[in-house]
Every structure is written in structure tokens, then in C-alpha cells.
Design a protein around this motif. Structure first.
Motif, PDB file in Angstrom:
ATOM      1  N   PHE A 112      76.147  34.616  69.897  1.00 24.34           N
ATOM      2  CA  PHE A 112      74.699  34.390  69.906  1.00 24.34           C
ATOM      3  C   PHE A 112      74.364  33.517  68.711  1.00 24.34           C
ATOM      4  CE2 PHE A 112      75.386  38.471  71.881  1.00 24.34           C
ATOM      5  CZ  PHE A 112      74.561  38.437  72.990  1.00 24.34           C
ATOM      6  N   ARG A 113      73.474  32.586  68.933  1.00 22.61           N
ATOM      7  CA  ARG A 113      73.001  31.751  67.837  1.00 22.61           C
ATOM      8  C   ARG A 113      71.508  31.566  68.013  1.00 22.61           C
ATOM      9  NH1 ARG A 113      75.626  27.316  64.824  1.00 22.61           N
ATOM     10  NH2 ARG A 113      74.187  27.029  63.110  1.00 22.61           N
ATOM     11  N   VAL A 114      70.729  31.998  67.029  1.00 18.23           N
ATOM     12  CA  VAL A 114      69.277  31.870  67.087  1.00 18.23           C
ATOM     13  C   VAL A 114      68.850  30.891  66.004  1.00 18.23           C
ATOM     14  CG1 VAL A 114      67.066  33.072  66.903  1.00 18.23           C
ATOM     15  CG2 VAL A 114      69.013  34.195  68.023  1.00 18.23           C
ATOM     16  N   ARG A 115      68.050  29.965  66.384  1.00 13.61           N
ATOM     17  CA  ARG A 115      67.585  28.914  65.484  1.00 13.61           C
ATOM     18  C   ARG A 115      66.745  29.510  64.354  1.00 13.61           C
ATOM     19  NH1 ARG A 115      64.703  23.614  68.077  1.00 13.61           N
ATOM     20  NH2 ARG A 115      64.850  22.254  66.259  1.00 13.61           N
ATOM     21  N   THR A 158      74.983  35.641  59.216  1.00 13.86           N
ATOM     22  CA  THR A 158      76.082  34.767  59.637  1.00 13.86           C
ATOM     23  C   THR A 158      77.152  35.515  60.406  1.00 13.86           C
ATOM     24  OG1 THR A 158      77.239  35.048  57.522  1.00 13.86           O
ATOM     25  CG2 THR A 158      75.747  33.153  57.715  1.00 13.86           C
ATOM     26  N   MET A 159      77.204  36.830  60.257  1.00  9.93           N
ATOM     27  CA  MET A 159      78.203  37.625  60.958  1.00  9.93           C
ATOM     28  C   MET A 159      77.620  38.347  62.175  1.00  9.93           C
ATOM     29  SD  MET A 159      81.067  37.198  59.630  1.00  9.93           S
ATOM     30  CE  MET A 159      81.366  35.965  58.400  1.00  9.93           C
ATOM     31  N   ALA A 160      76.355  38.153  62.443  1.00  8.16           N
ATOM     32  CA  ALA A 160      75.714  38.838  63.567  1.00  8.16           C
ATOM     33  C   ALA A 160      75.900  38.092  64.885  1.00  8.16           C
ATOM     34  CB  ALA A 160      74.228  39.024  63.268  1.00  8.16           C
ATOM     35  N   TYR A 161      76.707  37.052  64.880  1.00  9.62           N
ATOM     36  CA  TYR A 161      76.833  36.219  66.072  1.00  9.62           C
ATOM     37  C   TYR A 161      77.445  36.950  67.264  1.00  9.62           C
ATOM     38  CZ  TYR A 161      81.820  35.535  65.158  1.00  9.62           C
ATOM     39  OH  TYR A 161      83.165  35.738  64.954  1.00  9.62           O
ATOM     40  N   VAL A 162      78.118  38.073  67.054  1.00  7.66           N
ATOM     41  CA  VAL A 162      78.698  38.822  68.176  1.00  7.66           C
ATOM     42  C   VAL A 162      77.728  39.841  68.752  1.00  7.66           C
ATOM     43  CG1 VAL A 162      81.084  38.495  67.396  1.00  7.66           C
ATOM     44  CG2 VAL A 162      79.805  40.522  66.651  1.00  7.66           C
ATOM     45  N   THR A 182      87.453  43.854  63.509  1.00  4.01           N
ATOM     46  CA  THR A 182      86.331  44.147  62.628  1.00  4.01           C
ATOM     47  C   THR A 182      85.655  42.837  62.259  1.00  4.01           C
ATOM     48  OG1 THR A 182      87.678  44.025  60.637  1.00  4.01           O
ATOM     49  CG2 THR A 182      87.401  46.212  61.633  1.00  4.01           C
ATOM     50  N   LEU A 183      84.396  42.936  61.905  1.00  2.00           N
ATOM     51  CA  LEU A 183      83.641  41.770  61.470  1.00  2.00           C
ATOM     52  C   LEU A 183      82.651  42.241  60.422  1.00  2.00           C
ATOM     53  CD1 LEU A 183      83.353  38.725  62.085  1.00  2.00           C
ATOM     54  CD2 LEU A 183      81.582  39.326  63.726  1.00  2.00           C
ATOM     55  N   ASN A 184      82.708  41.639  59.244  1.00  2.00           N
ATOM     56  CA  ASN A 184      81.826  42.013  58.146  1.00  2.00           C
ATOM     57  C   ASN A 184      81.982  43.507  57.804  1.00  2.00           C
ATOM     58  OD1 ASN A 184      79.909  41.179  56.215  1.00  2.00           O
ATOM     59  ND2 ASN A 184      78.225  41.965  57.444  1.00  2.00           N
ATOM     60  N   ARG A 185      83.220  43.980  57.912  1.00  2.00           N
ATOM     61  CA  ARG A 185      83.621  45.371  57.644  1.00  2.00           C
ATOM     62  C   ARG A 185      83.114  46.372  58.682  1.00  2.00           C
ATOM     63  NH1 ARG A 185      82.394  43.622  52.309  1.00  2.00           N
ATOM     64  NH2 ARG A 185      80.436  44.771  52.381  1.00  2.00           N
ATOM     65  N   PHE A 186      82.513  45.894  59.752  1.00  2.00           N
ATOM     66  CA  PHE A 186      82.086  46.776  60.831  1.00  2.00           C
ATOM     67  C   PHE A 186      83.114  46.736  61.953  1.00  2.00           C
ATOM     68  CE2 PHE A 186      77.837  45.464  59.162  1.00  2.00           C
ATOM     69  CZ  PHE A 186      77.431  46.723  58.731  1.00  2.00           C
ATOM     70  N   PRO A 187      83.410  47.886  62.565  1.00  2.00           N
ATOM     71  CA  PRO A 187      84.288  47.858  63.737  1.00  2.00           C
ATOM     72  C   PRO A 187      83.558  47.221  64.912  1.00  2.00           C
ATOM     73  CG  PRO A 187      83.409  50.061  63.423  1.00  2.00           C
ATOM     74  CD  PRO A 187      82.951  49.239  62.243  1.00  2.00           C
ATOM     75  N   ARG A 188      84.318  46.560  65.763  1.00  2.00           N
ATOM     76  CA  ARG A 188      83.753  46.021  66.994  1.00  2.00           C
ATOM     77  C   ARG A 188      84.141  46.933  68.147  1.00  2.00           C
ATOM     78  NH1 ARG A 188      85.258  39.733  67.212  1.00  2.00           N
ATOM     79  NH2 ARG A 188      83.891  39.798  69.033  1.00  2.00           N
ATOM     80  N   VAL A 189      83.253  47.069  69.099  1.00  2.00           N
ATOM     81  CA  VAL A 189      83.511  47.898  70.273  1.00  2.00           C
ATOM     82  C   VAL A 189      83.394  47.039  71.525  1.00  2.00           C
ATOM     83  CG1 VAL A 189      82.844  50.117  69.290  1.00  2.00           C
ATOM     84  CG2 VAL A 189      81.083  48.639  70.288  1.00  2.00           C
ATOM     85  N   LEU A 190      84.082  47.453  72.569  1.00  2.00           N
ATOM     86  CA  LEU A 190      84.010  46.749  73.840  1.00  2.00           C
ATOM     87  C   LEU A 190      82.922  47.429  74.666  1.00  2.00           C
ATOM     88  CD1 LEU A 190      86.985  45.562  76.001  1.00  2.00           C
ATOM     89  CD2 LEU A 190      84.931  46.534  77.045  1.00  2.00           C
ATOM     90  N   MET A 191      81.888  46.680  75.000  1.00  2.00           N
ATOM     91  CA  MET A 191      80.769  47.180  75.788  1.00  2.00           C
ATOM     92  C   MET A 191      80.832  46.527  77.160  1.00  2.00           C
ATOM     93  SD  MET A 191      79.183  49.113  73.539  1.00  2.00           S
ATOM     94  CE  MET A 191      77.526  49.382  74.188  1.00  2.00           C
ATOM     95  N   ARG A 192      80.515  47.295  78.189  1.00  2.17           N
ATOM     96  CA  ARG A 192      80.607  46.743  79.551  1.00  2.17           C
ATOM     97  C   ARG A 192      79.397  47.153  80.384  1.00  2.17           C
ATOM     98  NH1 ARG A 192      85.743  47.059  83.671  1.00  2.17           N
ATOM     99  NH2 ARG A 192      86.610  45.531  82.247  1.00  2.17           N
ATOM    100  N   LEU A 193      78.993  46.218  81.253  1.00  6.50           N
ATOM    101  CA  LEU A 193      77.932  46.463  82.209  1.00  6.50           C
ATOM    102  C   LEU A 193      78.438  46.088  83.603  1.00  6.50           C
ATOM    103  CD1 LEU A 193      74.923  47.158  82.806  1.00  6.50           C
ATOM    104  CD2 LEU A 193      74.458  44.706  82.535  1.00  6.50           C
ATOM    105  N   PRO A 194      78.626  47.073  84.499  1.00 10.30           N
ATOM    106  CA  PRO A 194      79.027  46.746  85.884  1.00 10.30           C
ATOM    107  C   PRO A 194      77.868  46.047  86.587  1.00 10.30           C
ATOM    108  CG  PRO A 194      79.378  49.074  85.390  1.00 10.30           C
ATOM    109  CD  PRO A 194      78.555  48.513  84.279  1.00 10.30           C
ATOM    110  N   LEU A 195      78.204  45.070  87.422  1.00  9.02           N
ATOM    111  CA  LEU A 195      77.178  44.339  88.161  1.00  9.02           C
ATOM    112  C   LEU A 195      77.250  44.596  89.663  1.00  9.02           C
ATOM    113  CD1 LEU A 195      77.214  40.903  86.317  1.00  9.02           C
ATOM    114  CD2 LEU A 195      75.776  42.890  85.903  1.00  9.02           C
TER     115      LEU A 195
END
Length: 196
Positions: A112-115, A158-162, A182-195
């Protein structure tokens, strides 16, 4: 749904100038990501010059499935979201830190990138919701994201892009797996949405 209405459009070649506004550098000879880091093998990615990066992004925008979507506030482009079939993203097909839950041909949301000047207004949330609709429109069976699990702690801009876990939960995603990323010392998790 988001509180503020933003228009979401695919990042097609006709909108490449808007892609460049969000992802490109002010100086065309400055090497920036152009949202290619997760897409290309690292050696290929590092070998690209600044202008080759822009050209690669332009070529991706000309494909039948564009490399992402754009958010507009009126006629002003205010954000970008990388969304594509996971199979097109080298880091997720060959990397070891983000697991594969199953063999479903999922789509991935990875950037994600927000101006500047438009942050804190729900642009990223609108982009995530738009990414889901974009993937659904292309027949995706599910969409995944790999945000940081930050709880209520602040994430460096700058690390919130995920994205954040809360943002994905707000859009209906649920945690499908832990990752070793990990990113910025935070763990990353896999999130899913069935369609389907």
C-alpha cells in the motif's frame, strides 16, 4: 465500507502517469522500488537501473491483468495497492518466510502506498476493499495479505506498506497462518479472505 468515498481504478497503461506519481521518484535516475521487490527475483530486481524499473512497471501496466490498483479523491490520485495472482510474485512463490496454506490459486495484496497529505483518511482501507473487488472480478478464489500484527502499537509510516492485521480484519480477512517474516520488529501474519 470506508467512511470516505474514493474511486478505485486498475493501474492500466492509460493510468501509468498516475502510477508514476505514487510509485516513482521525483528524479527519474533515482532507484526506487516501483513495487517490483516482491514481484521479481532479487538478482533481476537489483540489476535494473532506475529507468529500467520505470519501464518494467510501464510494461506490467500494459498486461491484461495490471499490477495493482489506484485510489482517486476526485481527479487526484492518492494511493496505490499492489494486487495480483500470488503465482506472479517471486518472493511469495520462492520465499520461505511466508507459507503456502494450500494449493488454491490465491491472489496477494502486498503493498500500500498513500500519497503524502492524504494519510489517515481511509485511503489504504479503500484500496484493500478495492483490491478484493479487483481480484474477485478476475475470478480469484481467495485473496491473501501479509500484514504486520502490531496490536495497538504504532507502525512507522515507511514500514506500514504491508498493512496491519486490524485493517485486514476490518475488510473481513481472518488469520490463516503465522509467518516467520517480521517488519519493523512486528511479526507478519497471513490473512485470507475466501471469495467463493
Amino acid at each position: 465500507m470506508t467512511a470516505t468515498a474514493f474511486t478505485i481504478r486498475p493501474a492500466t497503461s492509460e493510468r501509468f502517469d498516475d502510477v508514476a506519481t505514487i510509485l516513482g521518484p521525483r528524479n527519474p535516475d533515482s532507484a526506487v522500488c516501483w513495487c517490483l521487490t516482491y514481484r521479481l527475483p532479487s538478482q533481476q530486481n537489483r540489476a535494473l537501473s532506475a529507468r529500467e524499473r520505470a519501464q518494467t512497471a510501464r510494461e506490467l501496466c500494459a498486461r491484461p491483468i495490471p499490477p495493482g490498483i489506484l485510489a482517486y479523491d476526485g481527479g487526484t490520485v492518492v494511493g496505490w495497492c499492489g494486487v495480483a495472482p500470488r503465482a506472479e510474485l517471486h518472493a511469495f512463490t520462492h520465499g520461505r518466510t511466508i507459507p503456502h496454506v494450500d494449493d488454491l490459486p490465491v491472489w496477494a495484496v502486498w503493498c500500500f502506498r498513500v500519497r503524502g497529505g492524504h494519510r489517515g483518511r481511509g485511503v489504504a482501507q479503500a484500496l484493500l476493499e478495492g483490491a478484493v473487488e479487483h481480484a474477485r472480478g478476475h475470478g480469484a478464489p481467495a485473496v491473501e495479505g501479509y500484514p504486520v500484527d502490531n496490536g495497538d502499537r504504532k507502525v512507522d509510516t515507511t514500514m506500514a506498506y504491508v498493512g496491519t492485521r486490524g485493517m485486514f480484519e476490518h475488510a473481513g480477512f481472518t488469520k490463516a497462518a503465522d509467518t516467520t517474516s517480521t517488519l519493523n520488529r512486528f511479526p507478519r501474519v497471513l490473512m485470507r479472505l475466501p471469495l467463493r
